[in-house]
Write an enzyme that holds these catalytic residues in place. Structure first.
Site, PDB file in Angstrom:
ATOM      1  N   GLU A   6       0.808  -1.206   0.047  1.00  0.00           N
ATOM      2  CA  GLU A   6       0.067  -0.043  -0.059  1.00  0.00           C
ATOM      3  C   GLU A   6       0.786   1.244   0.046  1.00  0.00           C
ATOM      4  OE1 GLU A   6      -2.837   0.252   2.982  1.00  0.00           O
ATOM      5  OE2 GLU A   6      -4.103   1.666   1.507  1.00  0.00           O
ATOM      6  N   ASP A   7       2.050   1.258   0.809  1.00  0.00           N
ATOM      7  CA  ASP A   7       2.473   2.468   0.969  1.00  0.00           C
ATOM      8  C   ASP A   7       4.096   2.668   0.534  1.00  0.00           C
ATOM      9  OD1 ASP A   7       0.603   2.919   2.686  1.00  0.00           O
ATOM     10  OD2 ASP A   7       1.893   2.582   4.603  1.00  0.00           O
TER      11      ASP A   7
END
Ligand code: MN
Length: 581
Positions: A76-77
């Site tokens: 996600e990051d």
């Protein structure tokens, strides 16, 4: 960062060399990926996944789950992709990280489509592999431990979400330890005043003294009875004490079972011997003994539970189990095995929530929360011995719909263990239920107050929608066939007589003048219902020019009268709306 890594290393120090090597490789990969990212506390971001991995490892998670925890925020990051992860760590880890990424954020406050979609995603991911839930729970726990760095309003929101969703979910797969800490920390930030008040009621010298005295009495007695084992005692956790007191409508200090004792003995046989010893010391309270060894709970929890009357009449819950049962009770089995779709062990509660998706989104979220807030499940059988698992609180109605939607729609009552019982009656585990059928027309709206499963609620609403459409149309037909007659037809099927009792604090008598149009009566009826009124009676007069005069006797709240009249005026073909009362 070094400190976090040392914690993880210490947790896995007894694992095989090969597992430790893979885990440290994953820690390295996480560190590379999160390089240059920081948390609200100012720490390097990677401290978070490393400590989440340590929680997973100490909760009985396997190597793939620990590695999944280390990488849970990378996709996600950071630029890391699922393919990268699969290449380096294999398909199992990929699936776990994928599940965690998909369910990044489920909020419980909203009732909109987005939240419902997220909730479904979460449940689908869990059904595929419950190890996702182990990582999500550990992730949430570490976030709760470090929540002081966030603004207060955000703390409150996260706390509420944790109480409503993550705590119960962790409990569902037997992560008892994580559930307890999650709920304690979440309660403290979700409602600081209530938390402090409950703490003050639980941490009194009297209660502490009662606990000490009960423990020393029981340990002396067990030793004198020749029983080997260990004994621990605790005062009820604030959140469960608060919930129970709220549900009973009494203050926390009036709860009877604030003290719990746990005996751990080597074998199953010893458990029953210890139970005998406990009962010879303190009498069991009526109906408060549960043998979860012979009949494990739905999450496979095993123990003997007995509430006994201790000194000065205090109720004490005693749990007796073996070390193996204890380990499973603390850490659950979710960590050890994944539930495949075809696996007959897929938890029943999860299957119930994934079964049908045809409800509106707000209702879906409610269903999930209703399901999760049920503390237990019950096992019900048909006369043929087929069994169905339902949430605690389920009624004959739920059971009938669990057998088949058509059985639910036609249900009139039940024969529970041979006794005639109303359809709305609650069932208990072990009940043998024969559903009596033979209903004409849709089930009453009142049933929605008694049905707890999604399947039953969906079935009732669908059957009622069909019923409501059918009834007014049949009136219109009658008019069309005999246009010069004055018809006085009650609109049967729009609502049962009971429905007026729930809403009807007031009646409104409405006259509606209409131009001729096929289907207008059905439109008028639905306008009234949608504006919040319940039609108690209606009559239709058809004039020779085919215009008509409809009278509606409507049960509604006083402030709905205007809304109902407005809604009627909006219906095409309506020429006038008058109150006759
Ligand atoms: Mn995270």
């Amino acid at each position: 960062m070094g400190e976090a890594l040392a914690t993880l290393r210490a947790t896995i120090r007894k694992w095989s060399r090969a597992d430790r090597k893979r885990i440290l490789e994953a820690a390295d990969a996480a560190q590379q990926a999160h390089l240059g990212q920081f948390r609200a506390s100012g720490e390097p971001y990677v401290v978070h996944p490393i400590l989440v991995a340590a929680i997973v490892a100490s909760s009985g998670g396997d190597t793939a789950t620990v590695i999944g925890a280390l990488l849970h925020d990378t996709v996600e990051d950071t630029p890391v992709t699922l393919d990268d992860i699969e290449r380096q760590f294999g398909p199992d880890v990929r699936n776990i990280v994928d599940g965690c990424t998909k369910v990044a954020e489920v909020r419980v406050s909203g009732a909109d489509a987005l939240e419902a979609a997220r909730m479904r995603k979460l449940l689908v991911a869990l059904a595929r592999d419950t190890r996702v839930l182990v990582v999500k729970s550990a992730d949430r726990l570490h976030n709760m431990r470090t929540i002081a760095h966030l603004p207060e309003a955000k703390q409150r929101r996260i706390g509420q979400e944790t109480l409503a969703l993550y705590g119960p979910l962790a409990g569902r797969v037997g992560l008892t330890h994580i559930k307890a800490e999650l709920e304690d920390r979440a309660f403290a930030v979700a409602d600081p005043q209530a938390y402090a008040a409950v703490q003050a009621e639980l941490h009194t010298p009297e209660l502490r003294q009662q606990l000490d005295s009960a423990m020393s009495t029981l340990s002396n007695h067990l030793r004198a009875s020749g029983i080997n084992g260990s004994l621990s005692g605790r005062i009820k956790m604030p959140w469960s004490a608060y919930r129970k007191a709220q549900s009973l409508g009494i203050p926390v200090h009036e709860l009877h079972d604030l003290i719990g004792l746990r005996v751990i003995v080597p074998t199953v046989r010893d458990c029953y011997v210890a139970l005998g010893a406990v009962h010879s010391l303190w009498g069991p309270a009526e109906g408060r003994f549960k043998d979860y060894i012979a009949r494990p709970k739905f999450n496979r929890y095993q123990s003997l539970h007995s509430s006994v009357l201790g000194e000065a009449g205090t109720l004490i819950e005693v749990q007796i189990r073996t070390p193996v049962m204890h380990a499973e009770a603390e850490h659950g089995r979710a960590a050890h095995r994944s539930y495949k779709n075809a696996d007959p062990d897929e938890p029943a509660w999860l299957r119930r929530l994934l079964d049908d998706h045809d409800e509106e989104d707000g209702e879906y979220l409610h269903a999930v929360h209703r399901e999760l807030s049920a503390e237990d499940e019950i096992l019900i059988s048909t006369p043929n011995g087929d069994t169905h698992i339902l949430p605690a609180g389920a009624t004959v109605i739920d059971f009938a719909y669990a057998v088949h939607t058509a059985v639910g729609n036609a249900c009139t009552a039940g024969e529970v263990n041979g006794l005639l019982t109303p359809a709305t009656a609650a069932l208990h585990t072990g009940d043998r239920v024969h559903v009596l059928t033979g209903r004409d027309g849709p089930p009453p709206a009142e049933w929605l107050n008694y049905a707890v499963t999604r399947k039953a609620r969906t079935g009732i609403k669908a059957a009622r929608r069909r019923g409501e459409q059918a009834a007014p149309n049949s009136c219109v037909e009658a008019r069309d066939h005999d246009p010069d007659l004055t018809l006085e037809l009650p609109l049967v099927g729009i609502l049962p007589p009971d429905a007026t009792r729930q809403r009807g604090n007031e009646r409104a008598l409405l006259e509606v003048l209409v131009a001729d149009r096929t289907g207008i009566l059905a439109d008028l009826a639905s306008a009234i219902t949608q504006a919040g009124g319940n039609i108690v009676f209606s009559s239709t007069t058809v004039l020779p020019d085919h215009s008509g005069r409809d009278l509606f006797d409507v049960a509604c709240a006083h402030d709905q009268r205007r809304d109902i009249a407005d809604a009627l005026e909006e219906v095409p073909g309506v020429t006038a709306v008058n109150f006759l009362d």
